[in-house]
Each structure stands twice: as C-alpha cells, then as structure tokens.
Design an enzyme around this catalytic site. Structure first.
Site, short mmCIF file in Angstrom:
data_model
loop_
_atom_site.label_atom_id
_atom_site.label_comp_id
_atom_site.label_asym_id
_atom_site.label_seq_id
_atom_site.Cartn_x
_atom_site.Cartn_y
_atom_site.Cartn_z
N HIS A 69 -25.30 54.24 -38.89
CA HIS A 69 -25.77 55.62 -39.00
C HIS A 69 -26.02 56.22 -37.62
O HIS A 69 -26.83 57.13 -37.48
CB HIS A 69 -27.07 55.68 -39.82
CG HIS A 69 -26.90 55.33 -41.26
ND1 HIS A 69 -26.72 54.03 -41.69
CD2 HIS A 69 -26.87 56.10 -42.37
CE1 HIS A 69 -26.61 54.01 -43.00
NE2 HIS A 69 -26.68 55.27 -43.45
N GLU B 114 -16.78 60.94 -49.14
CA GLU B 114 -16.41 61.69 -47.94
C GLU B 114 -14.95 62.11 -47.93
O GLU B 114 -14.61 63.19 -47.44
CB GLU B 114 -16.74 60.87 -46.68
CG GLU B 114 -18.22 60.83 -46.33
CD GLU B 114 -19.03 59.89 -47.22
OE1 GLU B 114 -18.42 59.09 -47.97
OE2 GLU B 114 -20.27 59.94 -47.17
#
Lengths: 430, 331
Positions: free
Chosen positions: B132, B63
């Site tokens: 998540h 990321e």
C-alpha cells in the site's frame, strides 16, 4: 648508464616472445655477442645476445615469462660501472611509457604501474596525463584557450572545476589589463567614479571562440614564420590577355574548359624553367634549385585553405593541367588530398580573380621563395601602336619573392618572361 | 488585503471535482468506497450527496473493471474520473491502461479518443507496508499514449486536475497520501494549471534540485536549512512527468552547474534517470561542475517497520546531506 637489453623484434608481426631459459646469471661477465638467454616465438627458438661487453646486472624476467618486444629484459653494467648507478631506484616502466612520459614532462615516480611487478605501462602514463576536469571547466578552458593541465584543480581528487578556470582567466585579464589612464586633475564626481569601474568585457555570449588548432594553426604558424623571416619584395606587372582570351573563347565554343589558373600554371612553369632562381626552396641554409616546376595552387576552403601541387607542370599539356587542376580542387574541397598531392611544391600561384579582386600581394609559402598573386582580368583602355586607346583584357600579376634568395633582377626577368608568354601563348609550344 | 484562502490538498481536489461535475454532466466518478464512505482518504466526501449514485459510482474491488469502465465511457463521449484506492492496485489495471487506454486513439487513426483521468495515491509514510506504499509513476511514463501528472501542492492539484479532465488523452493522476492534509492557497474560482509546464518553485544559485510530489516539499525544507549555511537551492517541480517540460531544468542547470534529482520511487529505473539523461544530453552538459546525482527510494519493498520505512525513501535530512556534498564539491 647501464646498457638495457631489450627483447628483440624478430619479425614484423611479432608482438612478444617467451623466455625459454637464461644462459647467464646476474654478476656474470659477458662479451658482446654472447648469448644471454634463449627465447621462443611461436615458430622458432632464438638467442638474445649481449650488445656490449659487461656484467649482467639485473634480470627483469624469468624463464617462462612472455615479454612484449622492445621491453627491457636485463641490464649490463659497463666496465667500471657500479651497481648503484643501476636504474633499480628508477621507476620500472616500459620504454614506450618512458618516452611518452618524457615528452610530456611527466615524472614517472608519481605514476602507479599496473603491469607485472608494478611496471609502468603506456596505459598508466596516459591515465596519469589525463586531466580530470568538469564539463564546465573544459568548456571555459576551450573558450579561453587555456591548457587545463596548467590549471590547479580544487575539486575532489584535484579535479579542475569551472571556478578554477575562471580564476586563471581573471588572473590573465588582470595581467593583460592596460595601465589605467591618468586621472583628470579635478575633483571626482559620481560620473567619474563610474567611469573608473573595471572595464567590462563583452559577455562570452556575444561571440564564439575557436581554438587555434588543426589547419588554422598550421596556416598561422607557416604564414607568420614566412612573413617574419623572409624579406619579401613585391614586383608588379600587367599582362594583356587578349590572346589567352581568344584561346579560351575558341575552346569554349568547342565545349572545352580552360581556366586562367591552368594557363597561369603552364605559363609560370615555362618561365620558371628559364629562371631557376625562383623555382627554388630554402631550407637549413641550403638553397635547392629544382629542375621541375611543381606548382601549388591555393584553394580556398570554408575553414582555411590548402595548396595542392601540380607536379611537373612544364611537361604537361594545358589540357592535362586543366584536368589536374579540377581533380585536385575537388579532392581539396572534399578533404581527400593525400600528402603527396600537397607536398613537393616549388612555386605557388594564388588566384583571387574569381572573387573580383583587382590585385593583391601574397605571403610566400615556405620553403618556397616566390609566389604569384593574380587578380581578375579587367577590361582596360591601353594605347595601341599608334597611341590610340584600345580596350584590352588586362591581368594584374603581383610577384612576391624572398629577397634572401631572389635578387630583384631575377624576379624582374621572370616576370617579364611570364608576361611575354601570357601575351604570346604560342611560345608555350617552343 | 483579505487573507488568501487556504485548503488542504484533499479539499482542493474535492472542490475541483465538484466544479467539474457541476459544469459538465459528462464528468462522473467511479471507484472503490468513493460514495458514502467518501474515499479511503476522504477526497470524494460529500459528493454522492450532491450528485447521486449515478455520477459517484461505487464499485466492487475490481481495478481492471474501474479502468475498463472509464475507457468504455470515455470512448462513448463521457469524461470519467476513476479512483484507484492505492496506487499499488493499479497493477491490476495495467492491461486496460497500457493496451487499451493508451493505444486506442492511435490504433483507430485518431477517430476515437479516451479522455479519462485515473486518480491514485502513491507513496509511503503511513505505515501501510509494501502493498500500500508504492510509487509506480514511471511505469506509465514508459507507455506512449499516456500522460502522467503528479501535483505537489493543493493549488497545482486543483488546477492540474482540471487540465487533465479537459485533455483528450488518458491521464494518470498521481496523488500522495501524505500530501492530502498539507495546506496551501487555492482560489475558489475554477482555474487551469496547464499540463507540461515545469515550475521553478524556489530560485537559487548553487544547485538545481528536481523533485516530484512530496519530495518537492522536502526539497523546499532542505533548501531552508541550507540557506542558513549560505547554500541556495533552486527547486524545480516538473508537475507533469509526461510530456515533460525539461527546458526550465536545463536552463537552471546551466546556471547552477549542479543537479540533484529527488523522488520517492525506487532509484533503479526511476524517473530520475530520465531527468539525468535529459540534462546530460543537453547544452547544460558543458556547464556541469559535478556529476549529476539522484536521491531516491532504496531498491526494496517499503518496510512495515516505521523506522525502516522512514529510511527507505529520501527525507529532508538526506536531501540536505546530499545537496551539501554536491555544492561543497565532494562529488
């Protein structure tokens, strides 16, 4: 009523004392001056004495307790007084809490005490006096001059909601609404029924509302009281200001300032001492004739006016008066006048000449009994000794006097001398 | 009259991406599994076939690299659109976003700019558990130099995406997993929904509800419920959290006198506090009839247990309950 015995304030800075020991017990008979208990400050031990003869009834604090000064520590029953009359059932509150509650018509029984043994403290009363209201309710109440404490609240825990205030506003409007006009004696058309719809008031956005408070409220109350209680008489004169204007010109050339206001203060002081009837105040059915001329001058402020006072104007030179006028006017505009500087006036001058006003009448500033309203200096043709027109700077003087104290002749003589001294300023040196 | 064309939120985004890429060669996509796989939620499905692997770039699980590549590309004149698979993992990009993307324009005196968009789905409700399911939008709201966009409808998603790509500042574009399948009218031709325009999505007289993302839908459902009781909610969707257009919110509260802020992110330190503060500090204060309330996520990691997950964030029932209490004067 049982006699309360309070914790004395033994010194200026003393806030509380500790009880060392009680020298009496409940039920003991005491004579005035007998020691009741021994207390200690941080420095010394003292005794609290009975203030009257009686029987010790209720001891509220024990040895070791630290008690704020002026707090009741016990009660004495007077001869023949029965215990039932004791304030045992009365709410247990500090004297201060009690006083605040009384002056606000608050029932102490409804107040929860947070002090020792549930004693009601000042903070409890102040808390109880606070009105719970939403911001909307507060805004509406302020806009419409409604006391929130008088509005029944329907919100949680009795909080006053905007809708509650609106209800009060609607109620007032209904009470204040004028009688409906007599209906026309013909059949009603659509237009007529429209006309009969409830009157629509301008929406609150079309204006802004300010509560009558602070300086404005003081002005309103004083002037209303004055105009309603003091029968005003008005006397008018016109003074030729040639000599004064000449003096002012001379000073101006020397870069010195002399205002018409300063001249008037000096001239009035001079005339007032000769006519004490106007240098007076009326209070509580007593007329005080003052031996010094303390002359107030009205100073306009953005949100009202204030009247600083030139004390002992009769003793001051024109120059000193001018300096004092400038200083006080400055302080007034900065809002820094002290109480001394606005009190003790015996006469007032209101000068609106600088605003271009020709002449006006003023309302007396109570408890004084006279006020002088001064317009602007106007160039006018007046006849000279031979009857020929000559141009002169003329000043209109309008005296308002309280006819209860001031007779017409008094006022007239004062005004005559005032005019004289203005036209012949050298008399000031006399 | 022809029926209005409806697309899902994911389809609207895909159409928006495609149109932007067709028009402007500088626009490219970069992220994890966005190519052949079509993205974890299928937003980019089919785009690699049309534009090729040069413009739809699959990356390793990296990321910080995605964000950094976007910044570098943007600095050199491209218009990158990055995708973070789950908003949770933007935590790994924070240095790039906060210290680089947000600062470059200012530290170079305006001589460089970072016109990038970083898309990411936040939110719970899929049983994906604590790592998540996060809603971290307020982290970015707190950083000067970043813009934060949070569309709640397919229409706004497409229009705000276009506005974000055209903006010369880095834009954090927060989507919601549960919104991807929601449907709504979306015109085919390209259009812009300007940034920093809050929208009154339902008018009502009794309570202002400021809601973001999926909570807009829930607030609207709650409004339907309450309308049966005669309670009319005014629902406002800020759409862009930063820079925030608070004027419609303040106007609304002046009208209703009551406000409830609803978002999924944890209440403590959440965006709702900002809205509440704006209202309290505004001229609307004088019109308040009740305390301003927030309804937001509990201060816990999102639980895996579906029942617990459900109760960890505001739902239609809890909005109905809270709104009713506010209007009925229980606060």
């Amino acid at each position: 009523m049982p006699v309360p015995i309070i914790m004395p304030k033994f010194g200026f800075t003393l806030e509380s004392c500790q009880i060392v020991q009680w020298l009496v017990r409940e039920g003991d008979r005491v004579r005035s001056g007998d020691p009741l208990c021994e207390v200690t400050t941080d420095k010394v031990n003292m005794e609290v004495e009975a203030t009257e003869d009686g029987v010790v009834h209720q001891i509220l604090y024990q040895a070791g307790d630290i008690v704020p000064v002026t707090e009741v520590i016990c009660y004495l029953l007077r001869e023949g007084e029965v215990a039932e009359a004791a304030p045992a059932s009365a709410p247990n509150a500090t004297p201060l809490a009690r006083r605040i509650a009384e002056s606000n018509h608050l029932d102490l029984a409804a107040v929860q005490g947070s002090g020792r043994d549930g004693k009601i403290m000042r903070r409890d009363v102040e808390q109880a006096l606070k009105v719970r209201a939403t911001p909307a309710a507060r805004r509406l109440a302020a806009e419409h001059g409604i006391d929130l404490a008088q509005v029944p609240g329907t919100g949680p825990a009795g909080r006053v909601q905007g809708t509650d205030v609106r209800a009060v506003i609607a109620e007032r409007a209904a009470q204040a609404a004028p009688e409906p006009p007599v209906a026309p004696a013909r059949p009603l058309g659509k237009r007529d029924t429209q006309d009969m719809a409830p009157p629509s008031f301008p929406a609150p956005t079309d204006r802004h509302v300010v509560r009558l408070e602070g300086m404005r409220r003081t002005i309103a109350q004083r002037l209303q009281k004055s105009f309603q209680t003091a029968p005003h008489i008005f006397l008018e004169a016109t003074a030729d200001m040639s000599a004064i204007e000449g003096l002012r010109k001379t000073l101006k050339a020397r870069h010195e300032k002399l205002s018409v206001t300063a001249v008037l203060i000096k001239a009035c002081a001079w005339a007032l001492l000769k006519h004490p009837a106007l240098n007076a105040t009326l209070e509580n059915d007593e007329i005080s004739y003052w031996h010094t001329a303390n002359i107030g001058m009205a100073v306009a402020l953005p949100d009202g006016l204030i009247v600083p006072v030139i004390h002992n104007a009769e003793k001051l030179s024109l120059q000193s008066i001018q300096q004092e006028v400038d200083r006080l006017a400055d302080l007034a505009r900065q809002g820094k006048l002290t109480l001394d500087q606005v009190s003790g006036g015996t006469f007032t001058i209101s000068n609106m000449g600088m605003f271009g006003v020709d002449r006006f009448t003023a309302i007396i500033n109570p408890p004084q009994v006279a006020i002088l309203a001064v317009g602007r200096i106007v160039q006018q043709f007046v006849p000279d000794a031979e009857g020929k027109p000559v141009l002169r700077p003329m000043l209109n003087l309008m005296l308002s006097a309280d006819h209860r104290v001031v007779d017409g002749a008094h006022a007239a003589h004062f005004l005559r001398d005032l005019r004289l001294v203005l036209e012949t300023p050298s008399l000031l040196a006399w | 009259m022809p029926e209005l064309r409806e697309l899902t939120y994911a389809e609207a985004l895909r159409e928006g991406l495609r149109q932007l890429m067709e028009e402007d060669e500088r626009v490219f996509l970069i992220g994890e599994d966005i190519g052949v796989y079509g993205g974890a939620f299928g937003v980019t499905a089919g785009l690699i076939e049309q534009f090729g692997a040069e413009r739809v770039i699959d990356t390793p699980i990296s990321e910080a690299g995605i964000a950094g590549a976007c910044i570098g590309a943007a600095l050199t004149g491209m218009r990158p659109i990055g995708e973070i698979q789950f908003m949770d993992f933007v935590t790994l990009s924070m240095e790039q976003l906060v210290l680089q993307a947000a600062k470059v324009r200012f530290m170079f005196g305006g001589k460089a700019s970072v016109p990038m968009v970083l898309r990411m789905p936040g939110g719970s409700g899929t049983g994906a558990a604590a790592q998540h399911s996060e809603s971290l939008e307020n982290w970015f709201v707190h950083v000067p130099g970043l813009k934060v966009v949070m569309p709640s409808t397919p229409y706004d998603a497409k229009g705000l995406l276009r506005a974000s790509v055209q903006d010369n500042n880095p834009v954090i574009f927060v989507e919601h997993k549960l919104l991807y399948k929601t449907k709504g009218h979306v015109p085919e031709e390209p259009y812009i929904v300007p940034l920093s325009q809050s929208k009154v999505v339902r008018e009502g007289a009794h309570l202002t509800v400021v809601a973001t993302s999926i909570m807009v839908n829930r607030a609207l459902q709650a409004a339907e419920e309450l309308a049966k009781e005669g309670i009319e909610l005014e629902v406002i969707d800020p759409r862009t959290l930063k820079p925030l257009d608070d004027a419609p919110i303040i106007e609304s509260v002046k009208k209703t006198g009551r406000a409830l802020v609803v978002h999924e992110a944890v209440e403590m330190g959440g965006f709702g506090g900002e809205i509440v503060a704006r209202i309290a500090a505004s001229e609307a204060f004088d019109y308040l009839e009740a305390p301003i309330r927030r309804l937001a996520g509990l201060d816990i990691p999102i639980p895996y247990n579906r029942e617990l997950e459900y109760h960890a964030v505001p739902q239609v029932e809890s909005i109905v309950r809270e709104a009713r209490k506010l209007v009925k004067g229980e606060y």
